[in-house]
Design a protein around this motif. Structure first.
Motif, PDB file in Angstrom:
ATOM      1  N   ILE A 175     -16.703 -10.947  -1.794  1.00 21.46           N
ATOM      2  CA  ILE A 175     -16.324 -12.322  -1.431  1.00 21.46           C
ATOM      3  C   ILE A 175     -17.492 -13.275  -1.642  1.00 21.46           C
ATOM      4  O   ILE A 175     -17.315 -14.418  -2.096  1.00 21.46           O
ATOM      5  N   ALA A 176     -18.692 -12.802  -1.363  1.00 25.90           N
ATOM      6  CA  ALA A 176     -19.887 -13.629  -1.576  1.00 25.90           C
ATOM      7  C   ALA A 176     -20.073 -13.988  -3.044  1.00 25.90           C
ATOM      8  O   ALA A 176     -20.676 -15.018  -3.364  1.00 25.90           O
ATOM      9  N   ARG A 177     -19.552 -13.157  -3.937  1.00 29.10           N
ATOM     10  CA  ARG A 177     -19.611 -13.441  -5.369  1.00 29.10           C
ATOM     11  C   ARG A 177     -18.495 -14.380  -5.807  1.00 29.10           C
ATOM     12  O   ARG A 177     -18.461 -14.815  -6.960  1.00 29.10           O
ATOM     13  N   GLY A 178     -17.528 -14.631  -4.915  1.00 30.74           N
ATOM     14  CA  GLY A 178     -16.399 -15.473  -5.264  1.00 30.74           C
ATOM     15  C   GLY A 178     -15.132 -14.703  -5.598  1.00 30.74           C
ATOM     16  O   GLY A 178     -14.118 -15.299  -5.973  1.00 30.74           O
ATOM     17  N   TRP A 179     -15.187 -13.358  -5.475  1.00 32.72           N
ATOM     18  CA  TRP A 179     -14.001 -12.561  -5.744  1.00 32.72           C
ATOM     19  C   TRP A 179     -12.983 -12.730  -4.620  1.00 32.72           C
ATOM     20  O   TRP A 179     -13.339 -13.005  -3.476  1.00 32.72           O
ATOM     21  N   LYS A 180     -11.711 -12.502  -4.946  1.00 32.53           N
ATOM     22  CA  LYS A 180     -10.695 -12.296  -3.927  1.00 32.53           C
ATOM     23  C   LYS A 180     -10.740 -10.813  -3.550  1.00 32.53           C
ATOM     24  O   LYS A 180     -10.934  -9.959  -4.419  1.00 32.53           O
ATOM     25  N   ALA A 181     -10.572 -10.522  -2.285  1.00 37.87           N
ATOM     26  CA  ALA A 181     -10.777  -9.140  -1.865  1.00 37.87           C
ATOM     27  C   ALA A 181      -9.874  -8.781  -0.703  1.00 37.87           C
ATOM     28  O   ALA A 181      -9.501  -9.628   0.119  1.00 37.87           O
ATOM     29  N   HIS A 182      -9.540  -7.502  -0.643  1.00 33.80           N
ATOM     30  CA  HIS A 182      -8.666  -6.965   0.401  1.00 33.80           C
ATOM     31  C   HIS A 182      -9.324  -5.738   1.018  1.00 33.80           C
ATOM     32  O   HIS A 182      -9.699  -4.799   0.301  1.00 33.80           O
ATOM     33  N   LEU A 183      -9.471  -5.738   2.338  1.00 28.83           N
ATOM     34  CA  LEU A 183     -10.000  -4.575   3.047  1.00 28.83           C
ATOM     35  C   LEU A 183      -8.874  -3.550   3.172  1.00 28.83           C
ATOM     36  O   LEU A 183      -7.892  -3.761   3.886  1.00 28.83           O
ATOM     37  N   PHE A 184      -9.048  -2.440   2.480  1.00 29.53           N
ATOM     38  CA  PHE A 184      -7.991  -1.421   2.420  1.00 29.53           C
ATOM     39  C   PHE A 184      -8.004  -0.578   3.691  1.00 29.53           C
ATOM     40  O   PHE A 184      -9.001   0.060   4.022  1.00 29.53           O
ATOM     41  N   GLU A 185      -6.887  -0.579   4.385  1.00 32.28           N
ATOM     42  CA  GLU A 185      -6.697   0.279   5.555  1.00 32.28           C
ATOM     43  C   GLU A 185      -5.504   1.212   5.374  1.00 32.28           C
ATOM     44  O   GLU A 185      -5.463   2.290   5.957  1.00 32.28           O
ATOM     45  N   HIS A 186      -4.549   0.773   4.578  1.00 30.89           N
ATOM     46  CA  HIS A 186      -3.326   1.535   4.314  1.00 30.89           C
ATOM     47  C   HIS A 186      -2.729   1.003   3.012  1.00 30.89           C
ATOM     48  O   HIS A 186      -2.824  -0.196   2.730  1.00 30.89           O
ATOM     49  N   PRO A 187      -2.112   1.863   2.212  1.00 29.04           N
ATOM     50  CA  PRO A 187      -1.588   1.379   0.924  1.00 29.04           C
ATOM     51  C   PRO A 187      -0.537   0.294   1.046  1.00 29.04           C
ATOM     52  O   PRO A 187      -0.412  -0.546   0.152  1.00 29.04           O
ATOM     53  N   GLN A 188       0.216   0.278   2.146  1.00 29.32           N
ATOM     54  CA  GLN A 188       1.222  -0.768   2.278  1.00 29.32           C
ATOM     55  C   GLN A 188       0.574  -2.138   2.403  1.00 29.32           C
ATOM     56  O   GLN A 188       1.084  -3.133   1.866  1.00 29.32           O
ATOM     57  N   GLY A 189      -0.556  -2.211   3.095  1.00 26.98           N
ATOM     58  CA  GLY A 189      -1.266  -3.475   3.187  1.00 26.98           C
ATOM     59  C   GLY A 189      -1.749  -3.951   1.832  1.00 26.98           C
ATOM     60  O   GLY A 189      -1.712  -5.160   1.529  1.00 26.98           O
ATOM     61  N   TRP A 190      -2.219  -3.037   1.004  1.00 22.76           N
ATOM     62  CA  TRP A 190      -2.657  -3.364  -0.354  1.00 22.76           C
ATOM     63  C   TRP A 190      -1.459  -3.794  -1.196  1.00 22.76           C
ATOM     64  O   TRP A 190      -1.527  -4.766  -1.955  1.00 22.76           O
ATOM     65  N   ALA A 191      -0.336  -3.102  -1.035  1.00 24.54           N
ATOM     66  CA  ALA A 191       0.877  -3.498  -1.749  1.00 24.54           C
ATOM     67  C   ALA A 191       1.279  -4.921  -1.375  1.00 24.54           C
ATOM     68  O   ALA A 191       1.596  -5.747  -2.248  1.00 24.54           O
ATOM     69  N   ASP A 192       1.252  -5.219  -0.084  1.00 21.94           N
ATOM     70  CA  ASP A 192       1.618  -6.566   0.371  1.00 21.94           C
ATOM     71  C   ASP A 192       0.665  -7.619  -0.194  1.00 21.94           C
ATOM     72  O   ASP A 192       1.090  -8.732  -0.547  1.00 21.94           O
ATOM     73  N   CYS A 193      -0.612  -7.265  -0.287  1.00 21.26           N
ATOM     74  CA  CYS A 193      -1.602  -8.187  -0.853  1.00 21.26           C
ATOM     75  C   CYS A 193      -1.292  -8.475  -2.320  1.00 21.26           C
ATOM     76  O   CYS A 193      -1.337  -9.638  -2.757  1.00 21.26           O
ATOM     77  N   LEU A 194      -0.987  -7.441  -3.073  1.00 21.66           N
ATOM     78  CA  LEU A 194      -0.669  -7.626  -4.490  1.00 21.66           C
ATOM     79  C   LEU A 194       0.575  -8.497  -4.672  1.00 21.66           C
ATOM     80  O   LEU A 194       0.637  -9.338  -5.575  1.00 21.66           O
ATOM     81  N   VAL A 195       1.547  -8.320  -3.797  1.00 23.26           N
ATOM     82  CA  VAL A 195       2.752  -9.143  -3.854  1.00 23.26           C
ATOM     83  C   VAL A 195       2.414 -10.590  -3.506  1.00 23.26           C
ATOM     84  O   VAL A 195       2.864 -11.533  -4.169  1.00 23.26           O
ATOM     85  N   SER A 196       1.582 -10.777  -2.482  1.00 16.52           N
ATOM     86  CA  SER A 196       1.248 -12.134  -2.053  1.00 16.52           C
ATOM     87  C   SER A 196       0.487 -12.903  -3.125  1.00 16.52           C
ATOM     88  O   SER A 196       0.578 -14.132  -3.194  1.00 16.52           O
ATOM     89  N   HIS A 197      -0.248 -12.186  -3.966  1.00 15.68           N
ATOM     90  CA  HIS A 197      -0.983 -12.837  -5.053  1.00 15.68           C
ATOM     91  C   HIS A 197      -0.154 -12.948  -6.330  1.00 15.68           C
ATOM     92  O   HIS A 197      -0.644 -13.463  -7.350  1.00 15.68           O
ATOM     93  N   GLY A 198       1.080 -12.469  -6.287  1.00 18.99           N
ATOM     94  CA  GLY A 198       1.990 -12.653  -7.407  1.00 18.99           C
ATOM     95  C   GLY A 198       1.784 -11.721  -8.578  1.00 18.99           C
ATOM     96  O   GLY A 198       2.351 -11.946  -9.649  1.00 18.99           O
ATOM     97  N   VAL A 199       1.003 -10.660  -8.400  1.00 18.60           N
ATOM     98  CA  VAL A 199       0.783  -9.746  -9.525  1.00 18.60           C
ATOM     99  C   VAL A 199       1.830  -8.628  -9.583  1.00 18.60           C
ATOM    100  O   VAL A 199       2.032  -8.009 -10.620  1.00 18.60           O
ATOM    101  N   LEU A 200       2.490  -8.363  -8.439  1.00 16.96           N
ATOM    102  CA  LEU A 200       3.624  -7.443  -8.412  1.00 16.96           C
ATOM    103  C   LEU A 200       4.731  -8.081  -7.571  1.00 16.96           C
ATOM    104  O   LEU A 200       4.467  -8.876  -6.671  1.00 16.96           O
ATOM    105  N   THR A 201       5.957  -7.697  -7.863  1.00 20.49           N
ATOM    106  CA  THR A 201       7.074  -8.061  -6.992  1.00 20.49           C
ATOM    107  C   THR A 201       7.160  -7.043  -5.859  1.00 20.49           C
ATOM    108  O   THR A 201       6.583  -5.950  -5.935  1.00 20.49           O
TER     109      THR A 201
END
Length: 207
Positions: A175-201
């Motif tokens: 994040i300090a570099r300017g990246w968007k980032a997700h703290l992975f705790e469970h794959p469903q949270g990562w899936a939801d993040c990808l959907v929220s950013h519009g890269v997957l349905t």
């Protein structure tokens, strides 16, 4: 700006990495705690992830702690058992992104030889568009330099990169570099993040 590449950490994102759990099963929790208190095995592994030879570092450490020699050598001999099992939903997300034409990179703290070994066991590790492996780069997360090296190699703007990692310090550095980032705790949270950013349905992200 839209996401132009998705970046996966590997340990605890695609493959579970819980060495303590493996040792608990083998020698019991009490003895494992004694060993980890005496021998800094994670510091040993950092040396490997920084590019030192996998076998040499482990055997050197085992010789330095003869009382724990057999147990330390298991870090090499049983390594694939330490780096398991696979997290299937995360692998599904990796492949869903690639099937959709989204560039997918790996950014991982991993040794040279141990990553080659893991790639021979887990075929999905060969499916990334680009693989940034700390052992080859001679620097480990969360050092800012490793993120800078990724940016320089891929040529993408930091704000177009979306990164998942299980360690808060690695996420903070991204994040300090300017990246968007997700703290992975469970794959469903990562899936939801990808959907929220519009890269997957939602359908594509469902496992």
């Amino acid at each position: 700006m839209s996401i132009e590449a998705v970046i996966f950490d590997i340990g605890n994102v695609l493959i579970e990495w819980q060495p303590e759990r493996h040792y608990d099963r083998w020698i019991g929790e009490d003895r494992r705690k004694q060993m980890f208190a005496k021998v800094d095995l994670h510091a040993m592994n950092d040396r490997i992830d920084s590019g030192e030879n996998w076998r040499d570092v482990i055997y050197e450490t085992a010789e330095a702690y003869p009382a724990w020699r057999t147990e330390i050598l298991k870090w090499h001999r049983d390594w694939i058992a330490l780096a398991s099992p696979v997290i299937p939903h995360s692998v599904h997300l990796l492949r869903a992104l690639r099937n959709k034409g989204v560039p997918v990179f790996a950014l991982t703290n991993f040794g040279v030889e141990s990553f080659d070994y893991a790639s021979s066991i887990y075929s999905f590790l060969n499916e990334f568009d680009r693989r940034y492996v700390s052992g080859h780069m001679k620097v480990i997360k969360p050092a800012p330099r490793i993120y800078e090296m990724v940016e320089q190699d891929c040529g993408l703007e930091p704000e177009t990169l979306l990164f998942a990692d299980d360690r808060p310090d690695n996420i903070d550095a991204a994040i300090a570099r300017g990246w968007k980032a997700h703290l992975f705790e469970h794959p469903q949270g990562w899936a939801d993040c990808l959907v929220s950013h519009g890269v997957l349905t939602a359908e594509e992200a469902t496992y």
